[in-house]
Motif scaffolding. Sequence first.
Motif, mmCIF file in Angstrom:
data_model
loop_
_atom_site.group_PDB
_atom_site.id
_atom_site.type_symbol
_atom_site.label_atom_id
_atom_site.label_comp_id
_atom_site.label_asym_id
_atom_site.label_seq_id
_atom_site.Cartn_x
_atom_site.Cartn_y
_atom_site.Cartn_z
ATOM 1 N N LEU A 267 0.744 -1.214 -0.057
ATOM 2 C CA LEU A 267 0.003 -0.014 -0.101
ATOM 3 C C LEU A 267 1.003 1.280 0.009
ATOM 4 O O LEU A 267 0.386 2.386 -0.443
ATOM 5 N N LEU A 268 2.150 1.044 0.365
ATOM 6 C CA LEU A 268 2.856 2.415 0.482
ATOM 7 C C LEU A 268 3.085 3.203 -0.683
ATOM 8 O O LEU A 268 3.114 4.336 -0.759
ATOM 9 N N PRO A 269 3.454 2.539 -2.011
ATOM 10 C CA PRO A 269 3.717 3.271 -3.231
ATOM 11 C C PRO A 269 2.135 4.050 -3.533
ATOM 12 O O PRO A 269 2.485 5.387 -4.058
ATOM 13 N N PHE A 270 1.174 3.409 -3.283
ATOM 14 C CA PHE A 270 -0.106 4.301 -3.465
ATOM 15 C C PHE A 270 -0.132 5.483 -2.473
ATOM 16 O O PHE A 270 -0.466 6.579 -2.997
ATOM 17 N N VAL A 271 0.101 5.285 -1.263
ATOM 18 C CA VAL A 271 0.012 6.439 -0.453
ATOM 19 C C VAL A 271 0.988 7.648 -0.922
ATOM 20 O O VAL A 271 0.963 8.685 -0.901
ATOM 21 N N PHE A 272 2.474 7.005 -1.313
ATOM 22 C CA PHE A 272 3.580 7.815 -1.724
ATOM 23 C C PHE A 272 2.929 8.683 -3.014
ATOM 24 O O PHE A 272 3.286 9.989 -3.005
ATOM 25 N N LEU A 273 2.318 8.258 -3.861
ATOM 26 C CA LEU A 273 1.851 9.118 -5.080
ATOM 27 C C LEU A 273 0.386 9.950 -4.656
ATOM 28 O O LEU A 273 0.448 10.701 -5.078
ATOM 29 N N LEU A 274 -0.429 9.299 -3.935
ATOM 30 C CA LEU A 274 -1.651 10.165 -3.573
ATOM 31 C C LEU A 274 -1.515 11.144 -2.509
ATOM 32 O O LEU A 274 -2.211 12.169 -2.626
ATOM 33 N N GLN A 275 -0.373 11.186 -1.827
ATOM 34 C CA GLN A 275 -0.042 12.245 -0.833
ATOM 35 C C GLN A 275 0.050 13.693 -1.542
ATOM 36 O O GLN A 275 0.066 14.541 -1.038
ATOM 37 N N ILE A 276 0.789 13.251 -2.720
ATOM 38 C CA ILE A 276 1.038 14.522 -3.464
ATOM 39 C C ILE A 276 -0.018 15.460 -3.808
ATOM 40 O O ILE A 276 -0.307 16.663 -3.644
ATOM 41 N N ARG A 303 0.613 9.183 10.177
ATOM 42 C CA ARG A 303 -0.363 8.112 9.802
ATOM 43 C C ARG A 303 -0.537 8.181 8.245
ATOM 44 O O ARG A 303 -1.145 6.961 7.681
ATOM 45 N N TRP A 304 -0.483 9.108 7.641
ATOM 46 C CA TRP A 304 -1.298 9.116 6.268
ATOM 47 C C TRP A 304 0.000 9.547 5.244
ATOM 48 O O TRP A 304 -0.658 9.758 3.995
ATOM 49 N N THR A 305 0.988 9.928 5.482
ATOM 50 C CA THR A 305 1.825 10.063 4.354
ATOM 51 C C THR A 305 3.165 9.130 4.878
ATOM 52 O O THR A 305 3.388 8.561 5.831
ATOM 53 N N VAL A 306 4.013 9.302 3.692
ATOM 54 C CA VAL A 306 5.309 8.556 3.791
ATOM 55 C C VAL A 306 6.308 9.447 3.129
ATOM 56 O O VAL A 306 6.349 9.521 1.802
ATOM 57 N N GLY A 307 7.629 9.663 3.750
ATOM 58 C CA GLY A 307 8.631 10.511 2.981
ATOM 59 C C GLY A 307 9.385 9.510 2.309
ATOM 60 O O GLY A 307 9.491 8.304 2.385
ATOM 61 N N ARG A 363 7.275 10.118 15.085
ATOM 62 C CA ARG A 363 7.262 8.718 15.141
ATOM 63 C C ARG A 363 7.618 8.166 13.895
ATOM 64 O O ARG A 363 8.036 7.082 13.835
ATOM 65 N N ALA A 364 7.310 9.051 13.017
ATOM 66 C CA ALA A 364 7.519 8.218 11.652
ATOM 67 C C ALA A 364 9.192 7.818 11.356
ATOM 68 O O ALA A 364 9.370 7.214 10.310
ATOM 69 N N THR A 365 9.759 8.521 12.243
ATOM 70 C CA THR A 365 11.275 8.259 12.017
ATOM 71 C C THR A 365 11.881 6.853 12.596
ATOM 72 O O THR A 365 12.883 6.379 12.153
ATOM 73 N N TYR A 366 11.122 6.353 13.680
ATOM 74 C CA TYR A 366 11.718 5.419 14.385
ATOM 75 C C TYR A 366 10.360 4.299 14.615
ATOM 76 O O TYR A 366 10.695 3.622 15.293
#
Length: 405
Positions: A267-276, A303-307, A363-366
Amino acid sequence: MANGQGYGGVNGYGAAPPQNPYGQASYGANPYAQPVAPAQPYPAQQPYPPQQAQQAHLAPQPPYAAARFGAAPQPGGGFPGPAPRRNRLVVLLQFLLQWIYAPLWILGLVGFFVLLILADNVGGGPSPNSDGWLKVNRGFIPPRRLRAELTGRPEHWERYVTPILARRIAAAEAAHAAGDGELRADHGRVVKAGLALRLYRGLGAAGVVRLAERHGWHGVASGTDAGHVRLARHFPAPAAPHAPSPQGPPAAPGTPWGPQPVRFAPLLPFVFLLQIVYAPVYGLLTCWVSRTEPDYWDRWAARWTVGPRAFRAEFTNSPAAWDRHIRRILKRDATRELDRSAESYRALTAPDGTFLRRIHLARATYRGAGAQQALRIAAEQGWILDPAYTPDPANSLRLARPDRA
């Protein structure tokens, strides 16, 4: 009564009452024969001298003493009394007409922003100095305030402003619990709140401060800003943090200090693209909404994005990838913090010249490594848990590093 047991009688059963028991000097034991101070703590004919004003302010007293809500502030109090009352006819006209102009005002603002968007001129034209014209509620009189405006009585104003003040104080204290507040050299934090003059006009700043003191707050001088009353409360540094040692046994997965579950990898690739698309839209929709947590955006993003830097670590969920990601973010934030001059910490410098440099990791860091692992990596570079904050590893990790001016 003929037996001498009337109001104030003290001569025994059957004794004849005197003709004027309150005016004879022989009844010295009778308390009613002695001149006593009136029940009113602020008699107009005997005002408190300046050296007793502070004691009178703190002593229990009737809430609506006439002199307390006079036009002049209490001697030595430093906070003004009630502001001049508004004309009743003007207040009534505003209350009646607001049901017409308030909806039109809102429609006008919506139309204005639509024109800006269609003209593609969001940042091109001149902008107002403040956003006060956007806040319709400033020109709106609720029914609860109408009575206070019309009567001008302090008790009506106090009944109106008390729940408003309680909500402001509760929100400020909740923000402090979430990590907000102005830092002090003793590692304590000060939270502040305020009220506009329209909310307490008939009570005065002195009356608002008196109400705030019931919650443990105190008044702060507003300077030249006579249209607001400023309040503050100092919270001492929290007790010794209950946290595991950086070199202790690893925390179990799923615990606050241990590794947290990562998101579903496909699911992460879709989150990465849609968050834009949805991240900027969400930011525009909530840019004027105040949040209790000062780091709300970091919590929402976890929760909703991934750097791009965290993508590989979360996608593979490899301990080595998480360690590299933590070290990369820690180096970036530490370099930025260490580049600040020691002069900028002047207000937070102890008498011996020491101060703390501060950073915090989201939290996203660790997430997949755990807060204890992030604390262990930070301890290698001299970072410790910030003593000014209660640890909250489930959301962020606040770190501090001693330095000397």
